[in-house]
Design an enzyme around this catalytic site. Structure first.
Site, PDB file in Angstrom:
ATOM      1  N   ASN A 174     -53.995   1.469  -9.435  1.00 31.91           N
ATOM      2  CA  ASN A 174     -54.069   2.763  -8.672  1.00 31.91           C
ATOM      3  C   ASN A 174     -55.587   2.528  -7.977  1.00 31.91           C
ATOM      4  OD1 ASN A 174     -54.427   5.086  -7.709  1.00 31.91           O
ATOM      5  ND2 ASN A 174     -53.905   6.312  -9.415  1.00 31.91           N
ATOM      6  N   LYS A 194     -58.209   1.864 -10.838  1.00 31.68           N
ATOM      7  CA  LYS A 194     -57.576   2.135 -11.960  1.00 31.68           C
ATOM      8  C   LYS A 194     -56.564   1.008 -12.424  1.00 31.68           C
ATOM      9  CE  LYS A 194     -57.778   6.932 -11.891  1.00 31.68           C
ATOM     10  NZ  LYS A 194     -57.073   8.323 -11.913  1.00 31.68           N
ATOM     11  N   ARG A 211     -49.368   2.115  -7.399  1.00 33.05           N
ATOM     12  CA  ARG A 211     -49.301   3.580  -6.736  1.00 33.05           C
ATOM     13  C   ARG A 211     -49.722   3.511  -5.642  1.00 33.05           C
ATOM     14  NH1 ARG A 211     -52.778   8.301  -6.028  1.00 33.05           N
ATOM     15  NH2 ARG A 211     -51.383  10.027  -6.368  1.00 33.05           N
ATOM     16  N   HIS A 249     -47.420  14.030  -6.572  1.00 37.71           N
ATOM     17  CA  HIS A 249     -47.052  13.868  -8.246  1.00 37.71           C
ATOM     18  C   HIS A 249     -45.636  13.390  -8.412  1.00 37.71           C
ATOM     19  CE1 HIS A 249     -50.374  17.202  -8.811  1.00 37.71           C
ATOM     20  NE2 HIS A 249     -50.992  15.880  -8.548  1.00 37.71           N
ATOM     21  N   HIS A 296     -46.323  20.595 -13.289  1.00 35.87           N
ATOM     22  CA  HIS A 296     -47.439  19.404 -13.540  1.00 35.87           C
ATOM     23  C   HIS A 296     -48.706  20.113 -13.206  1.00 35.87           C
ATOM     24  CE1 HIS A 296     -49.368  15.504 -13.226  1.00 35.87           C
ATOM     25  NE2 HIS A 296     -50.059  16.212 -12.536  1.00 35.87           N
ATOM     26  N   ASN A 325     -55.669  18.921 -12.998  1.00 35.57           N
ATOM     27  CA  ASN A 325     -56.809  19.523 -11.794  1.00 35.57           C
ATOM     28  C   ASN A 325     -56.074  19.531 -10.718  1.00 35.57           C
ATOM     29  OD1 ASN A 325     -59.310  19.786 -11.200  1.00 35.57           O
ATOM     30  ND2 ASN A 325     -59.532  17.969 -10.438  1.00 35.57           N
ATOM     31  N   ARG A 375     -58.146  22.936  -5.283  1.00 36.18           N
ATOM     32  CA  ARG A 375     -57.646  23.058  -4.013  1.00 36.18           C
ATOM     33  C   ARG A 375     -56.961  24.667  -4.089  1.00 36.18           C
ATOM     34  NH1 ARG A 375     -54.330  18.127  -5.195  1.00 36.18           N
ATOM     35  NH2 ARG A 375     -55.684  16.500  -4.425  1.00 36.18           N
ATOM     36  N   GLU A 406     -47.834   8.505 -15.882  1.00 36.05           N
ATOM     37  CA  GLU A 406     -47.542   7.933 -14.557  1.00 36.05           C
ATOM     38  C   GLU A 406     -47.506   6.248 -14.525  1.00 36.05           C
ATOM     39  OE1 GLU A 406     -48.922  10.365 -11.065  1.00 36.05           O
ATOM     40  OE2 GLU A 406     -50.241  11.287 -12.689  1.00 36.05           O
TER      41      GLU A 406
HETATM   42  P1  AMP Z   1     -55.287  16.079 -15.375  1.00 29.93           P
HETATM   43  O1  AMP Z   1     -55.359  16.119 -13.877  1.00 29.93           O
HETATM   44  O2  AMP Z   1     -53.778  15.986 -15.760  1.00 29.93           O
HETATM   45  O3  AMP Z   1     -56.004  15.178 -16.038  1.00 29.93           O
HETATM   46  O4  AMP Z   1     -55.794  17.481 -16.051  1.00 29.93           O
HETATM   47  C1  AMP Z   1     -57.153  17.640 -16.063  1.00 29.93           C
HETATM   48  C2  AMP Z   1     -57.287  19.174 -16.352  1.00 29.93           C
HETATM   49  O5  AMP Z   1     -56.516  19.482 -17.778  1.00 29.93           O
HETATM   50  C3  AMP Z   1     -58.805  19.664 -16.473  1.00 29.93           C
HETATM   51  O6  AMP Z   1     -59.099  20.264 -15.479  1.00 29.93           O
HETATM   52  C4  AMP Z   1     -58.910  20.436 -17.919  1.00 29.93           C
HETATM   53  O7  AMP Z   1     -59.157  21.840 -17.414  1.00 29.93           O
HETATM   54  C5  AMP Z   1     -57.475  20.638 -18.285  1.00 29.93           C
HETATM   55  N1  AMP Z   1     -57.511  20.817 -19.807  1.00 29.93           N
HETATM   56  C6  AMP Z   1     -57.390  19.601 -20.642  1.00 29.93           C
HETATM   57  N2  AMP Z   1     -57.713  19.983 -21.938  1.00 29.93           N
HETATM   58  C7  AMP Z   1     -57.427  21.270 -21.937  1.00 29.93           C
HETATM   59  C8  AMP Z   1     -57.165  22.436 -22.775  1.00 29.93           C
HETATM   60  N3  AMP Z   1     -57.056  22.111 -24.047  1.00 29.93           N
HETATM   61  N4  AMP Z   1     -57.239  23.628 -22.255  1.00 29.93           N
HETATM   62  C9  AMP Z   1     -57.136  24.018 -21.077  1.00 29.93           C
HETATM   63  N5  AMP Z   1     -57.106  23.111 -20.029  1.00 29.93           N
HETATM   64  C10 AMP Z   1     -57.345  21.682 -20.486  1.00 29.93           C
END
Ligand code: AMP
Length: 399
Positions: free
Chosen positions: A7, A14, A91, A180, A208, A211, A241, A386
């Site tokens: 990726n 990555k 990706r 996504h 989904h 972030n 965003r 993914e």
């Molecule tokens: P991702 O983009 O799927 O890697 O998700 C990242 C986001 O997951 C981060 O912004 C965190 O805020 C959120 N996150 C991870 N663990 C937790 C948790 N236990 N409670 C709330 N948000 C979480």
């Protein structure tokens, strides 16, 4: 049989090496700051210590070679040499309207990825560089492009067309593509299997929430709508965003703040979402929840708006499909925040959704049903993966 998943970002790469016999991750890692001072590779082989290489990494070609060296390193490696890599899955952000499925890379595929530079200016050039770097480093091996937009390719025109003059669609292909896609495709299939539904008679919604955040509606395994649009900016409120907003706000703010349209877009992509709405508390939902629990009113209002938007989309997609059999929460927030899942599903009692509080509180990053047995709609936590989805697609196309 090992598949290397790549990726590439504009200055990062990555990777994961996955043994497809048991779908185990042999090694994963990240090359950072490619072409920038302070570049390094962090290599994590399964069952061995992390290995960091700090050296100048001027371009993605050098980065790919470093990854191959790390994978075959006598001490830190997991394979003898590149001959143990069967194929490479990449990706790729944008496949435009041409590709609705993954495809083995050839000159035509590279041409389309290049034609879509306009639609994915940050990612597509890097994705193509990554493919060409792998072709140069491992001649003769098959590379597969797995497009983030492919899953949304099955949407009907009523879902993907914007109500703007037709000529813009015809001239520039301005439409909803959705992103996504690899995650929505993987999680919707896992949900159908896990919830015991019939693929050919199923209506599911996948939220989904990471972030970046997006939501999709899938009928009989095919996406019929999804919240991200021409770019990943549309739809849900995200970490930084904005998601949906009145387009007239752009002109108003550009005039009043004396900023250009591209500066405005940077604000909407990088300084908005829960970060901007909360007055800059954080884009991380853990920080936001903590601030809310400490009594911060802005954090509370932001969280309420975030949850409301997710619930609103679930309602819209239920209407679009004339029903829903199962709903999945996935990605960082969806897999981990029992608080957000509880608050979103509180809006869904009209659908007959009933949540098992103990199950919801216990569900963290693993497949679990969080609704009660008598809930009219099954609600589940389904972790996204993914890289595994890309590896599966790559194997299926190259075997
Ligand atoms: P991702 O983009 O799927 O890697 O998700 C990242 C986001 O997951 C981060 O912004 C965190 O805020 C959120 N996150 C991870 N663990 C937790 C948790 N236990 N409670 C709330 N948000 C979480």
């Amino acid at each position: 049989m090992n598949i290397l998943v790549i990726n590439c970002g504009s200055s990062s790469l990555k990777y994961q090496l996955i043994n497809m016999d048991d779908e185990s991750v042999l090694a994963k890692g990240l090359v950072e700051r490619i072409g920038i001072e302070g570049s390094q590779l962090t290599h994590k082989p399964a069952g061995k210590d992390e290995y960091v290489v700090k050296q100048a990494i001027p371009d993605h070609k050098v980065a790919v070679q470093l990854v191959l060296d790390a994978l075959a390193d006598p001490q830190h490696g997991v394979i003898k040499d590149a001959s143990e890599i069967y194929a490479i899955g990449h990706r790729v952000l944008h496949g435009g309207e041409k590709y609705q499925a993954s495809i083995v890379v050839n000159d035509d595929v590279k041409k389309v990825i290049r034609e879509c530079f306009d639609l994915g200016p940050l990612h597509n050039p890097a994705n193509l560089i990554g493919i060409e770097a792998c072709e140069a480093a491992m001649p003769g091996k098959k590379n597969v492009a797995v497009f983030d937009t492919a899953f949304g390719g099955t949407m009907p025109p009523k879902a993907y067309l914007y109500a703007i003059p037709r000529e813009y669609y015809e001239k520039y292909h301005i439409r909803r593509y959705g992103f996504h896609g690899t995650s929505h495709s993987f999680v919707s299939k896992e949900l159908i299997r896990f919830a015991g539904l019939d693929m050919n008679n199923s209506k599911v919604i996948v939220a989904h929430l990471g972030n970046g955040a997006s939501i999709s509606a899938t009928v009989n395994g095919k996406c019929v709508d999804t919240s991200m649009g021409l770019t990943p900016l549309e739809g849900l409120i995200m970490g930084t965003r904005s998601g949906d907003l009145d387009p007239a706000i752009l002109e108003f703010l550009c005039n009043h703040e004396h900023i250009s349209i591209s500066e405005m877009l940077t604000i909407l992509n990088k300084k908005s979402g829960v970060y901007g709405m909360s007055g800059g508390i954080s884009s991380d939902f853990r920080d936001l929840q903590k601030a809310m629990e400490d009594g911060n009113e802005l954090a509370k209002a932001t969280m309420e708006a975030y949850i409301y938007r997710v619930a609103k989309y679930i309602g819209a997609y239920t209407a679009a499909m004339n029903g829903v059999d199962a709903i999945a929460f996935t990605a960082g927030v969806g897999e981990n925040s029992n608080f957000i899942r509880e608050k979103v599903t509180n809006y869904l009692t009209y659908l007959g959704v009933k949540i098992d509080k103990a199950a919801n509180d216990a569900a963290h990053g693993k497949e679990m049903t969080i609704s009660t047995p008598d809930s009219k709609v099954k609600v589940c936590v389904i972790p996204t993966n993914e890289e595994l989805a890309i590896a599966r697609e790559t194997l299926a196309l190259t075997k």
